[in-house]
Design a protein around this motif. Structure first.
Motif, short mmCIF file in Angstrom:
data_model
loop_
_atom_site.label_atom_id
_atom_site.label_comp_id
_atom_site.label_asym_id
_atom_site.label_seq_id
_atom_site.Cartn_x
_atom_site.Cartn_y
_atom_site.Cartn_z
N UNK A 244 0.84 -1.21 0.00
CA UNK A 244 0.00 0.00 0.00
C UNK A 244 0.87 1.26 0.00
N UNK A 245 1.86 1.28 0.87
CA UNK A 245 2.74 2.45 0.98
C UNK A 245 3.49 2.70 -0.32
N UNK A 246 3.99 1.63 -0.92
CA UNK A 246 4.72 1.78 -2.17
C UNK A 246 3.82 2.34 -3.27
N UNK A 247 2.65 1.74 -3.44
CA UNK A 247 1.73 2.19 -4.49
C UNK A 247 1.26 3.63 -4.24
N UNK A 248 1.08 3.98 -2.99
CA UNK A 248 0.68 5.34 -2.64
C UNK A 248 1.79 6.33 -2.99
N UNK A 249 3.02 6.00 -2.65
CA UNK A 249 4.16 6.89 -2.92
C UNK A 249 4.41 7.07 -4.41
N UNK A 250 4.14 6.04 -5.20
CA UNK A 250 4.36 6.14 -6.64
C UNK A 250 3.18 6.76 -7.38
N UNK A 251 2.09 7.02 -6.66
CA UNK A 251 0.92 7.62 -7.27
C UNK A 251 0.06 6.65 -8.05
N UNK A 252 0.29 5.37 -7.87
CA UNK A 252 -0.44 4.35 -8.62
C UNK A 252 -1.72 3.89 -7.92
N UNK A 253 -1.87 4.24 -6.66
CA UNK A 253 -3.00 3.75 -5.88
C UNK A 253 -4.30 4.38 -6.36
N UNK A 254 -5.29 3.54 -6.59
CA UNK A 254 -6.58 4.02 -7.05
C UNK A 254 -7.57 4.11 -5.90
N UNK A 255 -8.82 3.79 -6.20
CA UNK A 255 -9.87 3.83 -5.19
C UNK A 255 -9.49 2.90 -4.03
N UNK A 256 -9.56 3.41 -2.80
CA UNK A 256 -9.08 2.64 -1.64
C UNK A 256 -9.72 1.26 -1.48
N UNK A 257 -11.03 1.17 -1.64
CA UNK A 257 -11.68 -0.13 -1.42
C UNK A 257 -11.30 -1.15 -2.49
N UNK A 258 -11.23 -0.72 -3.73
CA UNK A 258 -10.85 -1.63 -4.81
C UNK A 258 -9.38 -2.02 -4.68
N UNK A 259 -8.55 -1.03 -4.40
CA UNK A 259 -7.11 -1.28 -4.25
C UNK A 259 -6.84 -2.27 -3.12
N UNK A 260 -7.49 -2.06 -1.99
CA UNK A 260 -7.31 -2.96 -0.85
C UNK A 260 -7.71 -4.38 -1.20
N UNK A 261 -8.81 -4.53 -1.91
CA UNK A 261 -9.26 -5.88 -2.29
C UNK A 261 -8.27 -6.57 -3.21
#
Length: 75
Positions: free
Chosen positions: A15-32
């Protein structure tokens, strides 16, 4: 390390890596997506948090590319 701690650690890394790279999308979908990837690996016996995280990141990126390709075809 317990399975719960392993999952939490791997999830946090991914999660931290994807967040730092700007790749993280919608939180609920990403978490799943991340959790599904980690769970699938646990079923095969993988227990190393960094390996779980790295493969979850790869799975997330793959899912994102598929989603982007579908959207491009639609619109």
């Amino acid at each position: 390390m317990s399975i719960r701690c392993t999952v939490e650690s791997a999830f946090f890394i991914a999660w931290s890596f994807l967040e730092k790279t700007g790749e993280l999308g919608a939180p609920d979908i990403s978490a799943n997506i991340i959790l599904d990837a980690i769970e699938a690996q646990l079923k095969t016996g993988e227990r190393r948090p960094l390996m779980l995280a790295n493969r979850a990141i790869d799975a997330y990126r793959h899912a994102s590319r598929l989603s982007s390709a579908r959207e491009a075809r639609r619109g």
